[in-house]
Design a protein around this motif. Sequence first.
Motif, PDB file in Angstrom:
ATOM      1  N   VAL A  29       0.849  -1.178   0.000  1.00 12.27           N
ATOM      2  CA  VAL A  29       0.000   0.000   0.000  1.00 12.27           C
ATOM      3  C   VAL A  29       0.888   1.233   0.000  1.00 12.27           C
ATOM      4  O   VAL A  29       1.805   1.352   0.826  1.00 12.27           O
ATOM      5  N   ILE A  30       0.643   2.139  -0.989  1.00 15.74           N
ATOM      6  CA  ILE A  30       1.400   3.391  -1.069  1.00 15.74           C
ATOM      7  C   ILE A  30       0.462   4.504  -0.599  1.00 15.74           C
ATOM      8  O   ILE A  30      -0.588   4.750  -1.207  1.00 15.74           O
ATOM      9  N   ARG A  31       0.845   5.168   0.493  1.00 13.81           N
ATOM     10  CA  ARG A  31       0.009   6.196   1.083  1.00 13.81           C
ATOM     11  C   ARG A  31       0.055   7.464   0.239  1.00 13.81           C
ATOM     12  O   ARG A  31       0.974   7.676  -0.569  1.00 13.81           O
ATOM     13  N   GLU A  32      -0.932   8.305   0.440  1.00 12.78           N
ATOM     14  CA  GLU A  32      -1.018   9.537  -0.331  1.00 12.78           C
ATOM     15  C   GLU A  32       0.190  10.433  -0.113  1.00 12.78           C
ATOM     16  O   GLU A  32       0.569  11.207  -0.992  1.00 12.78           O
ATOM     17  N   ALA A  33       0.839  10.294   1.070  1.00 11.19           N
ATOM     18  CA  ALA A  33       2.019  11.110   1.337  1.00 11.19           C
ATOM     19  C   ALA A  33       3.317  10.429   0.896  1.00 11.19           C
ATOM     20  O   ALA A  33       4.397  11.002   1.023  1.00 11.19           O
ATOM     21  N   GLY A  34       3.209   9.167   0.421  1.00  8.81           N
ATOM     22  CA  GLY A  34       4.395   8.482  -0.085  1.00  8.81           C
ATOM     23  C   GLY A  34       4.873   7.327   0.747  1.00  8.81           C
ATOM     24  O   GLY A  34       5.749   6.567   0.310  1.00  8.81           O
ATOM     25  N   GLY A  35       4.386   7.169   1.990  1.00  6.46           N
ATOM     26  CA  GLY A  35       4.803   6.039   2.817  1.00  6.46           C
ATOM     27  C   GLY A  35       4.310   4.724   2.241  1.00  6.46           C
ATOM     28  O   GLY A  35       3.276   4.666   1.554  1.00  6.46           O
ATOM     29  N   LYS A  36       5.053   3.648   2.512  1.00  2.00           N
ATOM     30  CA  LYS A  36       4.720   2.332   1.950  1.00  2.00           C
ATOM     31  C   LYS A  36       4.672   1.296   3.082  1.00  2.00           C
ATOM     32  O   LYS A  36       5.512   1.309   3.975  1.00  2.00           O
ATOM     33  N   PHE A  37       3.686   0.404   3.019  1.00  7.60           N
ATOM     34  CA  PHE A  37       3.650  -0.675   4.013  1.00  7.60           C
ATOM     35  C   PHE A  37       3.008  -1.908   3.391  1.00  7.60           C
ATOM     36  O   PHE A  37       2.312  -1.841   2.355  1.00  7.60           O
ATOM     37  N   TRP A  38       3.268  -3.060   4.035  1.00  8.17           N
ATOM     38  CA  TRP A  38       2.788  -4.349   3.557  1.00  8.17           C
ATOM     39  C   TRP A  38       1.485  -4.721   4.258  1.00  8.17           C
ATOM     40  O   TRP A  38       1.304  -4.472   5.439  1.00  8.17           O
ATOM     41  N   ARG A  39       0.594  -5.353   3.469  1.00  5.32           N
ATOM     42  CA  ARG A  39      -0.683  -5.793   4.015  1.00  5.32           C
ATOM     43  C   ARG A  39      -1.054  -7.139   3.407  1.00  5.32           C
ATOM     44  O   ARG A  39      -0.777  -7.405   2.240  1.00  5.32           O
ATOM     45  N   TYR A  40      -1.677  -7.942   4.251  1.00  7.90           N
ATOM     46  CA  TYR A  40      -2.151  -9.257   3.795  1.00  7.90           C
ATOM     47  C   TYR A  40      -3.666  -9.228   3.819  1.00  7.90           C
ATOM     48  O   TYR A  40      -4.282  -8.949   4.844  1.00  7.90           O
ATOM     49  N   GLU A  41      -4.275  -9.509   2.641  1.00 10.51           N
ATOM     50  CA  GLU A  41      -5.731  -9.527   2.530  1.00 10.51           C
ATOM     51  C   GLU A  41      -6.179 -10.968   2.347  1.00 10.51           C
ATOM     52  O   GLU A  41      -5.661 -11.685   1.486  1.00 10.51           O
ATOM     53  N   PHE A  42      -7.136 -11.395   3.171  1.00  8.90           N
ATOM     54  CA  PHE A  42      -7.515 -12.814   3.144  1.00  8.90           C
ATOM     55  C   PHE A  42      -8.950 -12.969   3.621  1.00  8.90           C
ATOM     56  O   PHE A  42      -9.576 -12.031   4.112  1.00  8.90           O
ATOM     57  N   ARG A  43      -9.459 -14.189   3.463  1.00  8.48           N
ATOM     58  CA  ARG A  43     -10.774 -14.553   3.961  1.00  8.48           C
ATOM     59  C   ARG A  43     -10.617 -15.618   5.041  1.00  8.48           C
ATOM     60  O   ARG A  43      -9.832 -16.545   4.894  1.00  8.48           O
ATOM     61  N   LEU A  44     -11.412 -15.463   6.096  1.00  4.64           N
ATOM     62  CA  LEU A  44     -11.399 -16.429   7.176  1.00  4.64           C
ATOM     63  C   LEU A  44     -12.829 -16.631   7.635  1.00  4.64           C
ATOM     64  O   LEU A  44     -13.503 -15.665   8.018  1.00  4.64           O
ATOM     65  N   GLU A  45     -13.299 -17.866   7.548  1.00  2.00           N
ATOM     66  CA  GLU A  45     -14.684 -18.210   7.900  1.00  2.00           C
ATOM     67  C   GLU A  45     -15.675 -17.342   7.129  1.00  2.00           C
ATOM     68  O   GLU A  45     -16.670 -16.857   7.676  1.00  2.00           O
ATOM     69  N   GLY A  46     -15.335 -17.113   5.857  1.00  2.00           N
ATOM     70  CA  GLY A  46     -16.232 -16.388   4.969  1.00  2.00           C
ATOM     71  C   GLY A  46     -16.187 -14.880   5.076  1.00  2.00           C
ATOM     72  O   GLY A  46     -16.909 -14.184   4.353  1.00  2.00           O
ATOM     73  N   LYS A  47     -15.341 -14.359   5.936  1.00  2.00           N
ATOM     74  CA  LYS A  47     -15.259 -12.910   6.113  1.00  2.00           C
ATOM     75  C   LYS A  47     -13.925 -12.392   5.572  1.00  2.00           C
ATOM     76  O   LYS A  47     -12.910 -13.081   5.615  1.00  2.00           O
ATOM     77  N   LYS A  48     -13.949 -11.151   5.047  1.00  2.00           N
ATOM     78  CA  LYS A  48     -12.731 -10.521   4.536  1.00  2.00           C
ATOM     79  C   LYS A  48     -11.978  -9.823   5.677  1.00  2.00           C
ATOM     80  O   LYS A  48     -12.584  -9.171   6.521  1.00  2.00           O
ATOM     81  N   PHE A  49     -10.655  -9.978   5.636  1.00  2.00           N
ATOM     82  CA  PHE A  49      -9.812  -9.354   6.639  1.00  2.00           C
ATOM     83  C   PHE A  49      -8.603  -8.712   5.976  1.00  2.00           C
ATOM     84  O   PHE A  49      -8.173  -9.136   4.898  1.00  2.00           O
ATOM     85  N   LYS A  50      -8.075  -7.690   6.616  1.00  2.00           N
ATOM     86  CA  LYS A  50      -6.826  -7.071   6.193  1.00  2.00           C
ATOM     87  C   LYS A  50      -5.912  -6.994   7.412  1.00  2.00           C
ATOM     88  O   LYS A  50      -6.328  -6.539   8.479  1.00  2.00           O
ATOM     89  N   TYR A  51      -4.668  -7.420   7.224  1.00  2.00           N
ATOM     90  CA  TYR A  51      -3.738  -7.470   8.356  1.00  2.00           C
ATOM     91  C   TYR A  51      -2.396  -6.877   7.939  1.00  2.00           C
ATOM     92  O   TYR A  51      -1.778  -7.316   6.959  1.00  2.00           O
ATOM     93  N   GLY A  52      -1.954  -5.844   8.662  1.00  3.81           N
ATOM     94  CA  GLY A  52      -0.694  -5.189   8.333  1.00  3.81           C
ATOM     95  C   GLY A  52       0.511  -6.005   8.774  1.00  3.81           C
ATOM     96  O   GLY A  52       0.563  -6.494   9.899  1.00  3.81           O
ATOM     97  N   LEU A  53       1.490  -6.126   7.850  1.00  2.00           N
ATOM     98  CA  LEU A  53       2.695  -6.898   8.140  1.00  2.00           C
ATOM     99  C   LEU A  53       3.891  -6.031   8.497  1.00  2.00           C
ATOM    100  O   LEU A  53       4.898  -6.541   8.980  1.00  2.00           O
ATOM    101  N   GLY A  54       3.821  -4.716   8.235  1.00  2.00           N
ATOM    102  CA  GLY A  54       4.937  -3.856   8.577  1.00  2.00           C
ATOM    103  C   GLY A  54       5.260  -2.866   7.477  1.00  2.00           C
ATOM    104  O   GLY A  54       4.744  -2.953   6.351  1.00  2.00           O
ATOM    105  N   ASN A  55       6.102  -1.893   7.805  1.00  2.00           N
ATOM    106  CA  ASN A  55       6.456  -0.833   6.861  1.00  2.00           C
ATOM    107  C   ASN A  55       7.636  -1.237   5.970  1.00  2.00           C
ATOM    108  O   ASN A  55       8.488  -2.032   6.350  1.00  2.00           O
ATOM    109  N   TYR A  56       7.636  -0.657   4.797  1.00  2.00           N
ATOM    110  CA  TYR A  56       8.767  -0.787   3.867  1.00  2.00           C
ATOM    111  C   TYR A  56       9.535   0.545   3.932  1.00  2.00           C
ATOM    112  O   TYR A  56       8.921   1.599   4.033  1.00  2.00           O
ATOM    113  N   PRO A  57      10.870   0.563   3.977  1.00  2.00           N
ATOM    114  CA  PRO A  57      11.795  -0.555   3.701  1.00  2.00           C
ATOM    115  C   PRO A  57      12.263  -1.288   4.946  1.00  2.00           C
ATOM    116  O   PRO A  57      13.136  -2.147   4.854  1.00  2.00           O
TER     117      PRO A  57
END
Length: 427
Positions: A29-57
């Motif tokens: 994900v690239i933020r509007e101000a330029g920051g970057k971070f990692w995210r994992y998007e997945f489904r669990l028990e039929g529901k959508k989830f987003k989970y942050g893994l940390g900032n880049y670099p």
Amino acid sequence: MALTDTEIRKYKATGKDYQKADSRGLVMVIREAGGKFWRYEFRLEGKKFKYGLGNYPEISLENARKIHAVARQLVELGRHPSTLLDNPGAKQMIIDGCNIKEIENQAAATQEAEAVQALITFGEAAEKYKTEWVDMKWKDADKGYSPVRLHLLPKLADIPLELIDVAGVRELIYDIREYKGVATALSCHGWADRIFSYAIEHDYCKHNPAALIKAARVGNRNKRTRWLTTPEIKRYLTGLYQSNSYRGYKLALHLILMLALRKSELCGAAWSEIDFEKGEMLIPAGRMKTKKDHLVMLPTQAIEMLQELQRLGGGSPWVMPMPTNPDRAMHNNNLDGTHNAALAAGDIIDYNIHDHRHTASTHLREQGHSPEVIETALSHAIPGMAGTYSHAQYKTQRLEMLQSWADFLDKVMTERTVIQATFRKAV
């Protein structure tokens, strides 16, 4: 297409958030101000989830994929990635090559350590008990608390209450009994029981291991009946004055025997309590075990010895000032070393300073003095109806009795450096 480091470095701010996919739900994900971070998007028990893994670099593409792989395994096991990856150090362990089981073991150990660290220790509970109860209710809190300070805290202070079991307390109490005697062990057992009971009352712990140890198994606090025979008195006083000890301690121990005082009654005495002209010492109720004023009649030898102590004190208001601070009274235990030296020199066993009172009482009875006069001199309650109705001080009789006793102690001695007129000036 999977991301590359070159592409990632080219991504710039556009004024709004946008994202670029890597694979299997891992996105940058690239933020509007330029920051970057990692995210994992997945489904669990039929529901959508987003989970942050940390900032880049801080987390590189390679390491993000490692963390993402473990997160996917957790989802496949039906678990949200946060249940493991939110533990301190978990992501770094993944980067270092650890598997889920290893991370879980480390997390469990960390949580257990944190839980133990959060528990109140025996030392903390003991200090709270002393502050909230002992200091408020006990006449001499520091003296009464000494078994805790000397024998319990060195072993238990840093241990959480919940981790102290019956076996640990029993072993400690039995060790104290072995090296310090039954009386000290029983005292320490009682203190441990009170501290744990206090801790339970305040929800610091749930169990009292000391309560499960019967005092009878520790031993019986039998009433002491030890006293010195006439030959032992001679050996004791000879050894006392010939010992390499401070002169004031020798005089104090002789006075305790001569006047049948308790250690605290002499060691805590102020010169304001002594009237040399009248030959009397008035111990106030606050310092007496009986909680009543006690008048001590002073034979001539006691007056001479007290006057020497006054000179040795160098202007201190206390009869026995603290060596390092003459503005404070000396601690009772300071006499123990000199007493033990006298015992060793006289080959006397199983005899403590308090037994001086037994010695005086026994010899005075054998010498035919009235039991009422003796008990009054010892500040004991007179038993029976005589004690109920009598308020006599027996001042004349007590002075005659103690003068006779002081003379007897002089006659027992035959060493010229001790018994002659100069003995109180001997070093």
